[in-house]
Design a protein around this motif. Structure first.
Motif, PDB file in Angstrom:
ATOM      1  N   LYS A   2     -35.986  18.414 -43.663  1.00 49.34           N
ATOM      2  CA  LYS A   2     -36.521  19.073 -44.864  1.00 49.34           C
ATOM      3  C   LYS A   2     -36.785  18.007 -45.933  1.00 49.34           C
ATOM      4  O   LYS A   2     -36.394  16.855 -45.756  1.00 49.34           O
ATOM      5  N   PRO A   3     -37.456  18.375 -47.032  1.00 51.62           N
ATOM      6  CA  PRO A   3     -37.837  17.362 -48.020  1.00 51.62           C
ATOM      7  C   PRO A   3     -36.653  16.636 -48.661  1.00 51.62           C
ATOM      8  O   PRO A   3     -35.594  17.236 -48.902  1.00 51.62           O
ATOM      9  N   ASP A  53     -31.749  13.225 -43.179  1.00 48.07           N
ATOM     10  CA  ASP A  53     -31.157  13.831 -41.986  1.00 48.07           C
ATOM     11  C   ASP A  53     -32.259  14.217 -40.991  1.00 48.07           C
ATOM     12  O   ASP A  53     -33.094  15.075 -41.286  1.00 48.07           O
ATOM     13  N   LEU A  54     -32.251  13.597 -39.814  1.00 49.61           N
ATOM     14  CA  LEU A  54     -33.316  13.854 -38.831  1.00 49.61           C
ATOM     15  C   LEU A  54     -32.861  14.797 -37.714  1.00 49.61           C
ATOM     16  O   LEU A  54     -33.629  15.089 -36.805  1.00 49.61           O
ATOM     17  N   ARG A  55     -31.600  15.260 -37.787  1.00 49.81           N
ATOM     18  CA  ARG A  55     -31.109  16.076 -36.673  1.00 49.81           C
ATOM     19  C   ARG A  55     -31.808  17.432 -36.640  1.00 49.81           C
ATOM     20  O   ARG A  55     -32.015  18.054 -37.655  1.00 49.81           O
ATOM     21  N   GLU A  63     -41.113   7.544 -42.835  1.00 47.51           N
ATOM     22  CA  GLU A  63     -39.979   8.325 -43.334  1.00 47.51           C
ATOM     23  C   GLU A  63     -39.345   7.533 -44.475  1.00 47.51           C
ATOM     24  O   GLU A  63     -38.506   6.660 -44.243  1.00 47.51           O
ATOM     25  N   PRO A  64     -39.755   7.825 -45.703  1.00 46.70           N
ATOM     26  CA  PRO A  64     -39.298   7.013 -46.840  1.00 46.70           C
ATOM     27  C   PRO A  64     -37.790   7.066 -47.096  1.00 46.70           C
ATOM     28  O   PRO A  64     -37.266   6.206 -47.788  1.00 46.70           O
ATOM     29  N   ASN A  65     -37.090   8.067 -46.523  1.00 44.83           N
ATOM     30  CA  ASN A  65     -35.656   8.185 -46.809  1.00 44.83           C
ATOM     31  C   ASN A  65     -34.754   7.398 -45.863  1.00 44.83           C
ATOM     32  O   ASN A  65     -33.533   7.429 -46.015  1.00 44.83           O
ATOM     33  N   ILE A  66     -35.356   6.750 -44.851  1.00 47.03           N
ATOM     34  CA  ILE A  66     -34.527   5.890 -44.006  1.00 47.03           C
ATOM     35  C   ILE A  66     -35.147   4.497 -43.879  1.00 47.03           C
ATOM     36  O   ILE A  66     -36.358   4.332 -43.991  1.00 47.03           O
ATOM     37  N   GLU A  67     -34.290   3.515 -43.657  1.00 47.55           N
ATOM     38  CA  GLU A  67     -34.721   2.114 -43.586  1.00 47.55           C
ATOM     39  C   GLU A  67     -35.386   1.814 -42.254  1.00 47.55           C
ATOM     40  O   GLU A  67     -36.431   1.202 -42.193  1.00 47.55           O
ATOM     41  N   ILE A  84     -56.404   9.861 -39.655  1.00 46.99           N
ATOM     42  CA  ILE A  84     -55.854  11.218 -39.700  1.00 46.99           C
ATOM     43  C   ILE A  84     -54.458  11.133 -40.309  1.00 46.99           C
ATOM     44  O   ILE A  84     -53.661  10.281 -39.925  1.00 46.99           O
ATOM     45  N   VAL A  85     -54.192  12.010 -41.275  1.00 47.94           N
ATOM     46  CA  VAL A  85     -52.868  11.993 -41.903  1.00 47.94           C
ATOM     47  C   VAL A  85     -52.239  13.381 -41.732  1.00 47.94           C
ATOM     48  O   VAL A  85     -52.775  14.368 -42.245  1.00 47.94           O
ATOM     49  N   ALA A  86     -51.139  13.446 -40.970  1.00 47.55           N
ATOM     50  CA  ALA A  86     -50.448  14.736 -40.774  1.00 47.55           C
ATOM     51  C   ALA A  86     -49.175  14.732 -41.622  1.00 47.55           C
ATOM     52  O   ALA A  86     -48.262  13.947 -41.373  1.00 47.55           O
ATOM     53  N   PHE A  87     -49.127  15.603 -42.621  1.00 51.06           N
ATOM     54  CA  PHE A  87     -47.932  15.712 -43.460  1.00 51.06           C
ATOM     55  C   PHE A  87     -46.960  16.692 -42.805  1.00 51.06           C
ATOM     56  O   PHE A  87     -47.242  17.886 -42.711  1.00 51.06           O
ATOM     57  N   LEU A  88     -45.833  16.179 -42.346  1.00 52.24           N
ATOM     58  CA  LEU A  88     -44.859  17.003 -41.623  1.00 52.24           C
ATOM     59  C   LEU A  88     -43.711  17.461 -42.526  1.00 52.24           C
ATOM     60  O   LEU A  88     -43.032  18.441 -42.231  1.00 52.24           O
ATOM     61  N   VAL A  89     -43.468  16.731 -43.597  1.00 50.64           N
ATOM     62  CA  VAL A  89     -42.407  17.078 -44.567  1.00 50.64           C
ATOM     63  C   VAL A  89     -42.960  16.823 -45.975  1.00 50.64           C
ATOM     64  O   VAL A  89     -43.645  15.824 -46.190  1.00 50.64           O
TER      65      VAL A  89
END
Ligand code: SAJ
Length: 400
Positions: free
Chosen positions: A317-318, A322-324, A347-351, A370-375
């Protein structure tokens, strides 16, 4: 008073630490020696804002210690996971083994509380187990169910401020369990029986799942009908008694996509809507993957070369790391199976990630066809809509 927690995970550990903060002696039990050692050093093994400080304080002041073995206490809390076994059937074996671990230490006047998300009847089942093994305790200990309902990322605040539903196997048990929660909860404590409290937790998350399924179903319809689903929902929500949630790439996390099955597996004929909502939300992630693959194919046919595709977001979620059980991660895996090389995963929230090579979101947006926004991460909302790119906005990043 001494309180014992069995299970020192995402809920057990913060709750134990908050109780210790109140100056109550807390004994934490976990089957994982590494977890126990980490906590006894005053450190933590999970990510949750603010938690590290509270655990450190509790350990340093001597109110909180952990072990792999259960012990005697006045209040015992079972806060272990309830995963699936077989075909989406809840597995309460961890609850049972934690109960068995406590069994020899139970004494007259003790309170035994289950917090783990559980199918209806679990508390009564554990009471039966306790009284079969320790018949002398029948009528002499208090047994209750009290679900947690905190939002990951805001756990410390919600543990204290949210209302709680508390259901004992009898009224005396409900009252005793309430006495315990009064030591740290500022929200209202609502009394009920154990079965209702168990069902209440499952109902809360099934309700949210069904409401998200409604939004996702609208997104399928609007895609065919040529209507912007985000605008549609915003307008429909102007009605004073309509409040539709947001469609997305599917439903992830460890609760909402899981708990409804605890109802469906026990009451399959009665829970058709709840079961269908699960199917719709699962299908949404598959649909997003198919849409992305079709866009890539169309691009190749039109331009005679493979497109560069940016997959924006992997978290469930935004604004979390957490990727689980993440639908975004599932979509990325599915789309990348079919093609090679031309992906930019963001994924800007993980290194870094062990499977995906990560790209900065600005770079990916600039380079991709092509840009797919998933979150709908906040970072993505700072990007300008670029007409020259094929944008698949599954998460509503550009909704007005
Ligand atoms: N989602 C949508 N559209 C929305 C809202 C959410 O697609 O409008 C998606 C999210 O992207 C995510 C999933 O649903 O993939 C779940 O996210 P969430 O924020 O709804 O919930 P969780 O899983 O982080 O936490 C939930 C909470 N339950 C409710 O809000 C009813 C939390 O209070 C519970 O404690 C937690 O489940 C739990 O442990 O059961």
């Amino acid at each position: 008073m001494k309180v014992q927690f069995l299970g020192l995970g995402y809920i057990g550990l913060p709750t134990a630490a908050i109780v210790a903060q109140k100056g109550i002696t807390v004994h934490g039990v976990d089957v994982n020696q590494k977890v126990v050692d980490t906590i006894n050093r005053g450190e933590i093994h999970i990510i949750e804002p603010g938690l590290a400080d509270v655990v450190k304080e509790g350990v340093e002041k001597g109110f909180f210690e952990a072990s792999v073995n259960a012990n005697i206490a006045d209040v015992h809390l079972i806060v272990v996971p309830t995963p699936f076994k077989g075909h989406q059937e809840p597995d309460i074996s961890f609850v049972e083994s934690a109960t068995r671990a406590v069994l020899p230490h139970l004494k007259e006047g003790n309170t035994f509380i289950i917090e783990s998300t559980s199918p209806v009847g679990t508390t009564e089942q554990m009471a039966k187990l306790i009284f079969t093994e320790r018949p002398e305790l029948e009528g002499k200990i208090y047994i209750a169910y009290c679900p947690e309902r905190v939002l990951p990322g805001n756990v410390l605040h919600e543990l204290i401020h949210n209302d709680r539903v508390i259901g004992g196997i009898d009224e005396a048990s409900t009252e005793k369990a309430k006495e315990f929660y009064q030591t740290f909860v500022q929200g209202t404590l609502h009394s009920t029986n154990a079965r209702t409290a168990e069902m209440c937790k499952l109902t809360e998350n099934s309700s949210r799942d069904a409401q998200i399924a409604f939004a996702n179903e609208l997104s399928f319809i609007c895609d065919k009908a040529g209507i912007n689903v985000w605008e549609l929902i915003e307008l429909a929500n102007k009605h004073p008694r309509v409040n539709i949630l947001q469609p997305g790439a599917g439903v992830g996390g460890h609760c909402i996509a899981v708990d409804p099955y605890f109802i469906v597996s026990d009451y399959p004929r009665e829970s058709r809507l709840i079961g269908t909502a699960r199917e719709i939300n699962n299908y949404k992630a598959f649909w997003c993957a198919e849409k992305t693959k079709s866009a890539m194919l169309e691009f190749q046919l039109k331009h005679g070369r493979k497109p560069k595709t940016a997959l924006m977001g992997l978290a469930f979620k935004p604004n979390i790391d957490d990727l689980r059980e993440s639908p975004a991660k599932y979509i990325a895996q599915k789309v990348m199976q079919s093609e090679q090389n031309n992906f930019l995963v963001v994924e800007p929230n993980i290194e870094e990630h062990s499977v995906f090579k990560l790209t900065n979101y600005n770079e990916a947006y600039e380079q991709a066809d092509i840009v797919a926004f998933l979150v709908a991460h906040d970072e993505f909302k700072t990007l300008e809509y670029n007409e020259e790119k094929i944008i698949l906005d599954f998460a509503g990043v550009f909704k007005k």
